[in-house]
Design an enzyme around this catalytic site. Structure first.
Site, PDB file in Angstrom:
ATOM      1  CG  ASP A 187       4.720  13.166  10.629  1.00 39.44           C
ATOM      2  OD1 ASP A 187       5.139  14.436   9.785  1.00 39.44           O
ATOM      3  OD2 ASP A 187       5.183  12.165   9.906  1.00 39.44           O
ATOM      4  CG  LEU A 219      -2.125  -1.092   1.530  1.00 43.15           C
ATOM      5  CD1 LEU A 219      -2.557  -1.103   2.756  1.00 43.15           C
ATOM      6  CD2 LEU A 219      -2.929  -1.076   0.227  1.00 43.15           C
ATOM      7  N   GLY A 220       2.031   1.313   0.325  1.00 45.63           N
ATOM      8  CA  GLY A 220       3.074   2.255   0.257  1.00 45.63           C
ATOM      9  C   GLY A 220       4.258   1.831   1.278  1.00 45.63           C
ATOM     10  CD  GLU A 221       8.403   0.737  -1.357  1.00 49.11           C
ATOM     11  OE1 GLU A 221       9.350   0.367  -0.668  1.00 49.11           O
ATOM     12  OE2 GLU A 221       7.830   0.525  -2.337  1.00 49.11           O
ATOM     13  CB  VAL A 243       1.745   0.109   4.879  1.00 48.96           C
ATOM     14  CG1 VAL A 243       0.362  -0.290   5.103  1.00 48.96           C
ATOM     15  CG2 VAL A 243       2.420   1.033   5.915  1.00 48.96           C
TER      16      VAL A 243
END
Length: 494
Positions: free
Chosen positions: A309, A189-191, A197
């Site tokens: 964040d 899904l993302g990195e 992920v």
């Protein structure tokens, strides 16, 4: 006869034992010594095997193996008698109810339940309201709770009870390999610098997001512990839910609920724009949900959580366009007696509060500044910092102050927005954002005040006998007094 000859003669005598005849004495001595040595080796072998088994079993209680990495995270061993002497407890105070909760990090059954949220819209899309995971959260000073609806089943239902913890679930590496098809690239899904992920599906059919942390110089241990202790024990409908974790060998993984409609950055600037543009109502719903989540973290629990964040890519969106604040890897916890902490400056360029960037002094006001930038991003559709624009438009906050100061506020709205917001709605959103990005941290409002301002159908400050005119970024804005709010959004004394 010399002694040596006498000893040799004795050792050479033939002796019979256990029906064995004709064996010399020295042979019997050697046999006895050999049997003794074998027995000692067997005992050592059994002891080593037992030790290995006990180590394996103790690894099922992983929190005993994770070193404390930050003095800002307060983990208290229970000071009272309890049936789990080796368990850890995290003290949580809910200000809205005045109750103190002890979150138990030991083996027990989970009884987490969820509630649902609301519906919103996006251009070119029709979506029906349905039940969705989330839980209510209260604001301490606001004295109210957000959320509601029927209770739905926990996503952990159907998983083996032996792995249940007081707040979530302990997963084995095998569990997560099965869920993600051995961490197949197609499920990514993302990195980023933290790790990768993956999308997965548990044996009970629940879709999850699995964050596999990269162990760079111990950063995985640090981020793992921070996230678990920051949100493992809290529940709010606008916080992404941490379902459980995995510690096995060098592997450190976190398992979250799967939020299926991308994040705010993708909707404003990225791939999700192909599905249509977010309406003004959808944007404000997402922003308001984020404000409620931050108000809960800052004001409803102790120790308070500073996210550190806040940015568009960390605001996940579900299929009803509810915000889910995620990624607590940089979070810090502040006790009630602490006004701030000093820490290494971390965050995302463009969102970091100026006083934090300059001094390293951190408190919840830093999150409020970042939220103000996020709100401006939702209003304008622009990145916080964009070097592809003219020099006077690179920094979003400075550009917007300039536009407001020259009475061109209506020109800052995202040109893709159809229909455009009303003048009153735009004015309210701009006023809230400018107060949040005030360069003087003490003048920024609390997040519970921000949430009320955004939810209000009228001007956030009610009229009194006379209006007070003030200048915000060079433009005169009518700013009326509230009986309980001063000009900076802080409480006034009677």
């Amino acid at each position: 006869m010399p002694p040596e000859s006498s000893l040799n003669a004795e050792m050479s005598k033939k002796i019979s034992f256990f029906g064995l005849k004709g064996l010399k004495l020295w042979v019997w001595v050697c046999l006895v010594v050999g049997v003794f040595i074998v027995m000692i080796l067997c005992i050592l072998s059994l002891w080593i095997t037992f030790r290995r088994k006990s180590r394996r079993s103790s690894s099922k209680f992983p929190f005993n193996q994770i070193p404390h990495v930050s003095k800002d995270i307060r983990v208290d061993r229970a000071g009272f008698q309890n049936p789990h002497p080796e368990s850890l407890y995290i003290e949580m105070n809910d200000k809205s109810t005045g109750k103190t909760m002890m979150s138990h990090l030991g083996r027990t059954k989970s009884s987490d339940n969820d509630t649902l949220s609301q519906c919103s819209s996006v251009n070119h899309h029709e979506r029906a309201c349905s039940s969705h995971s989330g839980e209510e959260g209260g604001f301490g000073s606001a004295g109210r709770q957000y959320g509601g609806g029927p209770v739905t089943a926990s996503p952990l239902v159907g998983l083996p009870e032996i792995s249940h913890l007081g707040w979530g679930h302990w997963f084995t590496l095998r569990d997560l390999e099965l869920a993600t098809n051995r961490f197949a690239p197609v499920n990514v899904l993302g990195e980023g610098g933290y790790g990768v992920v993956y999308r997965g599906k548990l044996v009970n059919g629940t879709e999850v997001a699995v964050k596999k942390l990269l162990n760079n110089l111990g950063q995985a241990e640090k981020e793992f512990r921070v996230e678990v202790e920051a949100i493992g024990h809290v529940r709010h409908k606008n916080l992404v839910r941490l379902l459980g974790y995995c510690i096995e060998g060098v592997h450190r993984m976190l398992v979250y609920e799967y939020v299926n409609s991308g994040n705010l950055e993708q909707w404003l600037h990225g791939a999700m724009r192909q599905h249509g543009n977010l309406t003004w109502e959808a944007r404000m719903k997402i922003i308001t949900g984020t404000a409620q989540a931050l108000a809960y973290l800052h004001e409803a629990i102790e120790p308070k959580v500073v996210h550190r964040d806040i940015k568009a890519s960390n605001i996940l969106i579900d299929d009803e366009f509810n915000a889910k604040l995620s990624d607590f890897g940089l979070a810090k916890l502040l006790d009630s007696g602490e006004s701030h902490i000093t820490t290494r400056v971390m965050g995302t360029f463009g969102y970091v509060a100026p006083e934090y960037a300059n001094t390293g002094l951190l408190n919840e006001k830093s999150d409020i500044y970042s939220f103000g930038v996020l709100l401006l991003e939702a209003i304008t559709g622009r990145d916080p910092v964009d070097y592809g624009r003219p020099a006077n438009e690179v920094n979003l906050v400075e550009w917007l102050k300039m536009m407001v100061g020259t009475r061109r506020a209506e020109e800052v709205v995202d040109p893709r927005l159809e229909p455009r917001p009303s003048k009153s709605a735009l004015k309210r959103a701009l006023l809230v954002s400018l107060r949040c990005v005030d360069p003087e941290a003490e003048k920024r409002p609390r997040m519970s005040q921000v949430a009320r301002m955004l939810e209000s159908d009228e001007h956030p400050f009610h009229k009194e006998r006379r209006n007070k005119r003030s200048k915000t970024a060079g433009m005169e804005i009518v700013e009326t007094k509230d009986e309980s709010l001063g000009p900076s959004g802080s409480e006034t004394k009677p």
